[in-house]
Design a protein around this motif. Structure first.
Motif, PDB file in Angstrom:
ATOM      1  N   ILE A 125      -5.470   6.363   2.353  1.00  0.00           N
ATOM      2  CA  ILE A 125      -4.930   5.348   1.453  1.00  0.00           C
ATOM      3  C   ILE A 125      -4.940   5.890   0.029  1.00  0.00           C
ATOM      4  CG2 ILE A 125      -7.159   4.179   1.061  1.00  0.00           C
ATOM      5  CD1 ILE A 125      -5.539   1.524   1.144  1.00  0.00           C
ATOM      6  N   PHE A 149       4.141  -1.117   8.512  1.00  0.00           N
ATOM      7  CA  PHE A 149       4.426   0.165   7.893  1.00  0.00           C
ATOM      8  C   PHE A 149       5.918   0.442   7.808  1.00  0.00           C
ATOM      9  CE2 PHE A 149       0.418   2.462   7.347  1.00  0.00           C
ATOM     10  CZ  PHE A 149      -0.455   1.606   7.986  1.00  0.00           C
ATOM     11  N   PHE A 153      -8.533  -3.056  13.934  1.00  0.00           N
ATOM     12  CA  PHE A 153      -7.150  -2.873  14.347  1.00  0.00           C
ATOM     13  C   PHE A 153      -6.980  -1.564  15.116  1.00  0.00           C
ATOM     14  CE2 PHE A 153      -5.800  -6.146  11.375  1.00  0.00           C
ATOM     15  CZ  PHE A 153      -6.737  -6.053  10.350  1.00  0.00           C
ATOM     16  N   SER A 186     -11.227  -2.951   8.331  1.00  0.00           N
ATOM     17  CA  SER A 186     -11.205  -3.515   6.974  1.00  0.00           C
ATOM     18  C   SER A 186     -12.513  -4.231   6.722  1.00  0.00           C
ATOM     19  CB  SER A 186     -10.064  -4.512   6.829  1.00  0.00           C
ATOM     20  OG  SER A 186      -8.899  -3.894   6.404  1.00  0.00           O
ATOM     21  N   ARG A 225      -2.819 -11.376   2.869  1.00  0.00           N
ATOM     22  CA  ARG A 225      -4.266 -11.549   2.693  1.00  0.00           C
ATOM     23  C   ARG A 225      -5.001 -10.230   2.616  1.00  0.00           C
ATOM     24  NH1 ARG A 225      -6.671 -13.826   7.078  1.00  0.00           N
ATOM     25  NH2 ARG A 225      -8.356 -14.750   5.890  1.00  0.00           N
ATOM     26  N   GLN A 226      -4.465  -9.274   1.871  1.00  0.00           N
ATOM     27  CA  GLN A 226      -5.094  -7.971   1.679  1.00  0.00           C
ATOM     28  C   GLN A 226      -5.393  -7.330   3.022  1.00  0.00           C
ATOM     29  OE1 GLN A 226      -8.453  -7.779  -0.962  1.00  0.00           O
ATOM     30  NE2 GLN A 226      -7.464  -9.017  -2.503  1.00  0.00           N
ATOM     31  N   GLY A 227      -6.584  -6.776   3.189  1.00  0.00           N
ATOM     32  CA  GLY A 227      -6.901  -6.054   4.415  1.00  0.00           C
ATOM     33  C   GLY A 227      -7.400  -6.945   5.524  1.00  0.00           C
ATOM     34  N   ARG A 228      -7.278  -8.264   5.350  1.00  0.00           N
ATOM     35  CA  ARG A 228      -7.783  -9.185   6.363  1.00  0.00           C
ATOM     36  C   ARG A 228      -6.742  -9.521   7.414  1.00  0.00           C
ATOM     37  NH1 ARG A 228      -9.813 -13.557   2.224  1.00  0.00           N
ATOM     38  NH2 ARG A 228      -8.117 -12.579   1.070  1.00  0.00           N
ATOM     39  N   ASN A 229      -5.662  -8.775   7.419  1.00  0.00           N
ATOM     40  CA  ASN A 229      -4.629  -8.965   8.423  1.00  0.00           C
ATOM     41  C   ASN A 229      -3.932  -7.630   8.658  1.00  0.00           C
ATOM     42  OD1 ASN A 229      -3.122 -10.501  10.242  1.00  0.00           O
ATOM     43  ND2 ASN A 229      -2.983 -12.191   8.794  1.00  0.00           N
ATOM     44  N   GLU A 230      -3.086  -7.574   9.697  1.00  0.00           N
ATOM     45  CA  GLU A 230      -2.488  -6.290  10.031  1.00  0.00           C
ATOM     46  C   GLU A 230      -1.491  -5.860   8.971  1.00  0.00           C
ATOM     47  OE1 GLU A 230      -1.869  -9.088  11.742  1.00  0.00           O
ATOM     48  OE2 GLU A 230       0.164  -9.086  12.602  1.00  0.00           O
ATOM     49  N   GLN A 231      -1.291  -4.546   8.920  1.00  0.00           N
ATOM     50  CA  GLN A 231      -0.320  -3.984   7.997  1.00  0.00           C
ATOM     51  C   GLN A 231       0.976  -3.652   8.740  1.00  0.00           C
ATOM     52  OE1 GLN A 231      -2.262  -0.964   5.214  1.00  0.00           O
ATOM     53  NE2 GLN A 231      -3.873  -1.366   6.670  1.00  0.00           N
ATOM     54  N   ILE A 237      -5.358  -3.058  -6.941  1.00  0.00           N
ATOM     55  CA  ILE A 237      -6.703  -3.368  -6.452  1.00  0.00           C
ATOM     56  C   ILE A 237      -7.383  -2.167  -5.817  1.00  0.00           C
ATOM     57  CG2 ILE A 237      -6.295  -5.826  -6.129  1.00  0.00           C
ATOM     58  CD1 ILE A 237      -5.907  -5.230  -3.110  1.00  0.00           C
ATOM     59  N   TYR A 263       0.829  -1.199   0.000  1.00  0.00           N
ATOM     60  CA  TYR A 263       0.000   0.000   0.000  1.00  0.00           C
ATOM     61  C   TYR A 263       0.871   1.259   0.000  1.00  0.00           C
ATOM     62  CZ  TYR A 263      -3.070  -3.423   2.411  1.00  0.00           C
ATOM     63  OH  TYR A 263      -3.790  -4.532   2.785  1.00  0.00           O
ATOM     64  N   TYR A 275     -10.667  -6.406   0.229  1.00  0.00           N
ATOM     65  CA  TYR A 275     -10.776  -5.893   1.592  1.00  0.00           C
ATOM     66  C   TYR A 275      -9.970  -4.600   1.661  1.00  0.00           C
ATOM     67  CZ  TYR A 275     -13.141  -9.976   3.369  1.00  0.00           C
ATOM     68  OH  TYR A 275     -14.065 -10.950   3.606  1.00  0.00           O
ATOM     69  N   TYR A 290     -12.776  -6.589  10.019  1.00  0.00           N
ATOM     70  CA  TYR A 290     -11.543  -6.853  10.751  1.00  0.00           C
ATOM     71  C   TYR A 290     -11.116  -5.522  11.364  1.00  0.00           C
ATOM     72  CZ  TYR A 290     -11.555 -11.048   7.871  1.00  0.00           C
ATOM     73  OH  TYR A 290     -11.911 -12.220   7.247  1.00  0.00           O
ATOM     74  N   TYR A 302      -3.589   0.880  15.843  1.00  0.00           N
ATOM     75  CA  TYR A 302      -2.179   1.122  15.587  1.00  0.00           C
ATOM     76  C   TYR A 302      -1.712   2.283  16.459  1.00  0.00           C
ATOM     77  CZ  TYR A 302      -2.572  -1.711  11.330  1.00  0.00           C
ATOM     78  OH  TYR A 302      -2.765  -2.745  10.434  1.00  0.00           O
TER      79      TYR A 302
END
Lengths: 113, 116
Positions: A45, A104, B34, B94, A96-102, A55, A33, B102, B32, B36
Motif C-alpha cells: 500500500i 481494484f 479477506f 484490516s 468504510r475505510q479498511g472495514r470492508n472489501e476493496q 489517511i 487507495y 483501519y 477484518y 482476494y
C-alpha cells in the motif's frame, strides 16, 4: 459500467520523466487507495484517501504525490522516474475505510527505461 | 505493526484434489479478514470476507475460510479444485491503528497451480 477504472493501462517512459496515472470509481465509496505490485507479486500500500483526506502515507519517496480532486478520483503523479519504479500500480476503493472489501482497478503497468 | 504471513509461496495440486492455502496474522485486536484472487494480468477480486458473525465463510465458487481467533489464522480451503482456479491468492487483514484508521495489510500471495 467499470467500477474502478485506471488510465493508462500501459506506460513506457524514460528515466527522469514525470508521469501521472488517473483513477476513477463510480461505486460511491468514501475511501480510495494506491498500491504498488512488484515483479514478485508483492502488493504494497502506498496511499489512502478517505473523503478526500489523506489517511495513509506509507514509506514512499516524495517523488510520488497523490491528488484527490473529489471522492471519486485519486490520481498519482510521479516525478523524476527511476528504474525501480517499474511495477504494476493498482488503484482500489472501499466503503468504510479498511472495514470492508476493496474493489481494484485493472492496473497500470509502468516500465521505466 | 500488523503482519500477514502466507506460508506457501506456491501450491501445486492436481485437478479435483482438495487444497488449503494458509494465512496467519499478528494483530491481537479486532480484525477484518479477506481473501482476494488475482488472475493473470488482472486486478484483484474479492473471494470471501469475514467481518463478523459466523467464523466460517463461503464463496460462490466453492471456496471457504475459517476465522480462528486463538490461532490468528484465516486459512482458505476448497474440497475439489478446477483448472480454472489457477491464480494468485492474497490474504488481507484490516485492523485499527493509532489515530483510528483501519489499514489493510496484504500477505505476499500464494500461487495456486492446478495440474490436469
Amino acid at each position: 459500467d467499470t467500477a474502478v477504472s485506471q488510465t493508462p493501462k500501459y506506460l513506457v517512459t524514460q528515466m527522469g520523466n514525470d508521469k501521472s496515472i488517473k483513477c476513477e470509481q463510480n461505486l460511491g465509496h468514501d475511501t480510495m487507495y494506491w498500491y504498488k505490485q512488484d515483479s514478485k507479486k508483492f502488493l504494497k500500500i502506498m496511499f489512502s484517501y478517505n473523503n478526500k483526506e489523506l489517511i495513509i502515507n506509507e514509506t514512499v519517496p516524495n517523488r510520488f504525490s497523490p491528488k484527490s480532486p473529489d471522492k471519486a478520483h485519486l490520481n498519482l503523479h510521479i516525478n523524476s522516474l527511476e528504474l525501480g519504479d517499474s511495477a504494476v500500480y493498482f488503484c482500489a476503493s472501499s466503503h468504510r475505510q479498511g472495514r470492508n472489501e476493496q474493489f481494484f482497478g485493472p492496473g497500470t503497468r509502468l516500465t521505466v527505461l | 505493526a500488523q503482519s500477514v504471513t502466507q506460508l506457501d509461496s506456491q501450491v501445486p495440486v492436481f485437478e479435483e484434489a482438495p487444497v488449503e492455502l494458509r494465512c496467519n496474522y499478528s494483530s491481537s485486536v479486532s480484525v477484518y479478514l479477506f481473501w482476494y484472487v488475482q488472475y493473470p494480468n488482472q486486478g484483484l477480486q474479492l473471494l470471501l470476507k469475514y467481518l463478523s458473525g459466523s467464523t466460517l465463510v463461503e464463496s460462490i465458487n466453492g471456496f471457504e475460510a475459517e476465522f480462528n481467533k486463538s490461532q490468528t489464522s484465516f486459512h482458505l480451503r476448497k474440497p475439489s479444485v478446477h483448472i480454472s482456479d489457477t491464480a494468485e491468492y492474497f490474504c488481507a487483514v484490516s485492523d485499527k491503528r493509532t489515530g483510528g484508521s483501519y489499514i489493510p495489510t496484504f500477505g505476499r500471495g500464494t500461487s495456486l497451480i492446478v495440474h490436469p
